[in-house]
Every structure is written in C-alpha cells, then in structure tokens.
Design a protein around this motif. Sequence first.
Motif, PDB file in Angstrom:
ATOM      1  N   ASP A  12       3.852   5.726  -5.451  1.00  0.00           N
ATOM      2  CA  ASP A  12       3.769   5.834  -6.905  1.00  0.00           C
ATOM      3  C   ASP A  12       2.768   6.910  -7.322  1.00  0.00           C
ATOM      4  O   ASP A  12       2.944   7.586  -8.335  1.00  0.00           O
ATOM      5  N   GLN A  13       1.719   7.098  -6.535  1.00  0.00           N
ATOM      6  CA  GLN A  13       0.716   8.100  -6.851  1.00  0.00           C
ATOM      7  C   GLN A  13       1.135   9.492  -6.387  1.00  0.00           C
ATOM      8  O   GLN A  13       0.508  10.476  -6.729  1.00  0.00           O
ATOM      9  N   GLY A  14       2.164   9.582  -5.570  1.00  0.00           N
ATOM     10  CA  GLY A  14       2.649  10.873  -5.111  1.00  0.00           C
ATOM     11  C   GLY A  14       2.018  11.346  -3.826  1.00  0.00           C
ATOM     12  O   GLY A  14       2.247  12.465  -3.389  1.00  0.00           O
ATOM     13  N   ALA A  15       1.204  10.546  -3.176  1.00  0.00           N
ATOM     14  CA  ALA A  15       0.543  10.969  -1.948  1.00  0.00           C
ATOM     15  C   ALA A  15       1.540  11.098  -0.804  1.00  0.00           C
ATOM     16  O   ALA A  15       1.457  12.027  -0.003  1.00  0.00           O
ATOM     17  N   GLN A  24       3.820   1.513  -1.217  1.00  0.00           N
ATOM     18  CA  GLN A  24       4.436   1.625  -2.546  1.00  0.00           C
ATOM     19  C   GLN A  24       3.448   2.232  -3.547  1.00  0.00           C
ATOM     20  O   GLN A  24       3.812   3.085  -4.353  1.00  0.00           O
ATOM     21  N   THR A  25       2.175   1.798  -3.478  1.00  0.00           N
ATOM     22  CA  THR A  25       1.198   2.364  -4.405  1.00  0.00           C
ATOM     23  C   THR A  25       0.958   3.842  -4.104  1.00  0.00           C
ATOM     24  O   THR A  25       0.793   4.652  -5.025  1.00  0.00           O
ATOM     25  N   LEU A  26       0.932   4.210  -2.812  1.00  0.00           N
ATOM     26  CA  LEU A  26       0.777   5.624  -2.463  1.00  0.00           C
ATOM     27  C   LEU A  26       1.985   6.436  -2.921  1.00  0.00           C
ATOM     28  O   LEU A  26       1.841   7.575  -3.371  1.00  0.00           O
ATOM     29  N   ARG A  53       0.835  -1.209   0.000  1.00  0.00           N
ATOM     30  CA  ARG A  53       0.000   0.000   0.000  1.00  0.00           C
ATOM     31  C   ARG A  53       0.867   1.256   0.000  1.00  0.00           C
ATOM     32  O   ARG A  53       0.569   2.227  -0.698  1.00  0.00           O
TER      33      ARG A  53
END
Length: 160
Positions: free
Chosen positions: A96-99, A92-94, A90
């Motif tokens: 990647d999204q820049g959050a 890593q996905t955040l 999770r």
Amino acid sequence: MAAGRYKSRLLNYLVEQVQKIQFQTARGLRQARTGLVWGAQILLYPLYVAFQASRVVGRQMGTAAAAPRQLIQPPEPKSADVPLQNVLKRAQTLADQGAIAAITSQGPSSGADPWGDRSNQPSTQPPRNPQARNPQARNPQPRNPQNSNDNRSSSSPSGL
C-alpha cells in the motif's frame, strides 16, 4: 445309639427340622431378593434407554443449533498461522505504501540486492572446505586386497 448330636431321637429330629427350615428360608429370601432386583431392572431399563436417548438427541440438537453461529464467525487462526498472517499483513502495508512496487520495478536482471547492497561487505564466514566434513577425503587409504579380511576361510595368516 442315635446317629445325631443328641442321644434322643426326638431331639435330633427337631434339630434336623429346624435346620431344614432355616436353609429353606434363607434360600427363599435369596431367590426373592434376586427376583426383585431382576424385576426392577426389567421395569426400569426402558426408562433408562429413553432418558439416554433424550440426552443424545439434546446434544445433537444443541450442536446443530450452534453450527450456524460458527459459520457466521470467522475461524480463529491457528498458532502456526499467526506468523504467516503477520507477514501477509506487513506485505500488504508495504504494498500500500509502494515500497514493494519500487523493489519489483528494478527486476532481477538489474543485479540490485532488494535488502541492501551487501556485495562490497566482507564475508564473516570462513570459506567452506568439503574435506573438513569427510575425514576419508583428507587421508584416502588405498585398498590392499592382500590385507583385507575378505578371505576368512583360510586358516593361515599369510593366506596360503
């Protein structure tokens, strides 16, 4: 009179000889059976050892052949690692999204709460009272040396 079962010495002699032959025959059969069992065990033991050794070698060769396959496959995560793996995925996905970059760019000196601004919300928990946990802190009793039971050697209640 004869000392045997019968009055006749000849008959007693024949009975004694028959019993002696029966005893010797039974003993001979027991000895023959024991000898046969021991002989079979002595002859079959090397075959048993060879069989067991081949089983052990076969197992070791089987596990050695399976070992390279285990190195190729990634290990399965343990049950305790699964929640950690989920958090890392999770994050890593955040990222990647820049959050996460937006939160970390503010920095800790900005005073912003990364999980939302909760500074204006009233607290739902009552304030902590340290005396609530310790009953001695509420009603401290002074220690009176005259009332203590430290002096047990005296027999009078007044301590004289």
